[in-house]
Design a protein around this motif. Structure first.
Motif, short mmCIF file in Angstrom:
data_model
loop_
_atom_site.label_atom_id
_atom_site.label_comp_id
_atom_site.label_asym_id
_atom_site.label_seq_id
_atom_site.Cartn_x
_atom_site.Cartn_y
_atom_site.Cartn_z
N ALA A 35 70.80 24.53 58.44
CA ALA A 35 70.25 25.65 59.20
C ALA A 35 68.96 26.07 58.51
CB ALA A 35 71.23 26.81 59.24
N GLY A 36 68.04 26.61 59.30
CA GLY A 36 66.77 27.06 58.74
C GLY A 36 66.19 28.18 59.57
N MET A 37 65.20 28.87 58.99
CA MET A 37 64.55 29.94 59.72
C MET A 37 63.13 30.14 59.20
SD MET A 37 66.45 33.27 58.20
CE MET A 37 65.23 34.46 57.75
N ASN A 38 62.26 30.62 60.07
CA ASN A 38 60.89 30.98 59.74
C ASN A 38 60.77 32.49 59.79
OD1 ASN A 38 59.73 28.40 59.47
ND2 ASN A 38 59.67 28.19 61.69
N LEU A 39 59.93 33.02 58.91
CA LEU A 39 59.70 34.47 58.88
C LEU A 39 58.20 34.72 58.77
CD1 LEU A 39 60.70 37.42 58.53
CD2 LEU A 39 60.71 36.98 56.07
N LYS A 40 57.68 35.52 59.67
CA LYS A 40 56.27 35.92 59.60
C LYS A 40 56.25 37.44 59.48
CE LYS A 40 51.83 35.48 61.83
NZ LYS A 40 51.09 34.95 62.97
N ALA A 41 55.93 37.93 58.29
CA ALA A 41 55.96 39.36 58.02
C ALA A 41 54.58 40.01 58.21
CB ALA A 41 56.45 39.62 56.61
N ALA A 42 53.52 39.24 58.09
CA ALA A 42 52.16 39.74 58.27
C ALA A 42 51.26 38.55 58.60
CB ALA A 42 51.68 40.45 57.02
N LYS A 43 50.01 38.79 58.87
CA LYS A 43 49.09 37.69 59.18
C LYS A 43 48.97 36.71 58.02
CE LYS A 43 45.93 39.52 62.59
NZ LYS A 43 44.52 39.83 62.89
N SER A 44 49.04 37.22 56.80
CA SER A 44 48.83 36.37 55.63
C SER A 44 50.13 36.01 54.90
CB SER A 44 47.87 37.05 54.66
OG SER A 44 48.45 38.27 54.22
N PHE A 45 51.28 36.39 55.43
CA PHE A 45 52.54 36.08 54.75
C PHE A 45 53.51 35.42 55.72
CE2 PHE A 45 56.88 37.01 53.41
CZ PHE A 45 56.85 36.47 52.14
N LYS A 46 53.89 34.19 55.38
CA LYS A 46 54.88 33.45 56.15
C LYS A 46 55.89 32.87 55.17
CE LYS A 46 51.53 31.97 59.58
NZ LYS A 46 50.84 30.82 60.16
N GLY A 47 57.11 32.78 55.59
CA GLY A 47 58.15 32.21 54.75
C GLY A 47 59.04 31.27 55.54
N TYR A 48 59.66 30.34 54.84
CA TYR A 48 60.58 29.39 55.47
C TYR A 48 61.73 29.15 54.52
CZ TYR A 48 62.53 25.13 57.38
OH TYR A 48 63.40 24.21 57.89
N ARG A 49 62.92 29.09 55.05
CA ARG A 49 64.12 28.83 54.24
C ARG A 49 65.03 27.91 55.02
NH1 ARG A 49 66.76 27.55 50.05
NH2 ARG A 49 68.70 28.59 49.71
N ASP A 50 65.55 26.90 54.36
CA ASP A 50 66.55 26.05 55.00
C ASP A 50 67.64 25.70 54.00
OD1 ASP A 50 65.28 24.16 53.44
OD2 ASP A 50 65.24 22.64 54.98
N MET A 51 68.80 25.37 54.52
CA MET A 51 69.94 24.96 53.71
C MET A 51 70.55 23.73 54.37
SD MET A 51 71.70 28.63 52.75
CE MET A 51 72.40 28.79 54.36
N LYS A 52 70.97 22.78 53.54
CA LYS A 52 71.59 21.56 54.04
C LYS A 52 72.82 21.25 53.20
CE LYS A 52 67.28 19.56 55.61
NZ LYS A 52 66.33 18.47 55.47
N TYR A 53 73.80 20.63 53.84
CA TYR A 53 75.02 20.24 53.15
C TYR A 53 75.43 18.87 53.69
CZ TYR A 53 79.87 20.16 51.65
OH TYR A 53 81.05 19.79 51.07
N ALA A 54 75.82 17.97 52.82
CA ALA A 54 76.28 16.64 53.23
C ALA A 54 77.57 16.33 52.50
CB ALA A 54 75.22 15.59 52.92
N LYS A 55 78.49 15.70 53.19
CA LYS A 55 79.79 15.32 52.61
C LYS A 55 80.05 13.86 52.97
CE LYS A 55 83.87 16.03 50.80
NZ LYS A 55 84.10 16.22 49.42
N ALA A 56 80.20 13.02 51.96
CA ALA A 56 80.46 11.60 52.21
C ALA A 56 81.93 11.33 52.19
CB ALA A 56 79.78 10.75 51.15
#
Length: 56
Positions: A35-56
């Protein structure tokens, strides 16, 4: 959100790197979720966060 199921259809593989032999077994199955998400808090500030999980 992303989910996937992967099954590798392959045989064992031998690889030589700088005189070192590696045996790789490619026949396997695994499940992945993420899952992931983008965040834009102002014109000059953007953030991105994602998480991944794998099970073999």
């Amino acid at each position: 959100m992303v989910t996937s199921y992967i099954h590798e259809h392959g045989d064992d593989s031998k690889v030589d790197v700088n005189g070192h032999a590696f045996n790789v077994k490619l026949l396997c199955s695994r499940a992945e979720a993420g899952a992931g998400m983008n965040l834009k808090a102002a014109k000059s500030f953007k953030g991105y966060r994602d998480m991944k999980y794998a099970k073999a």
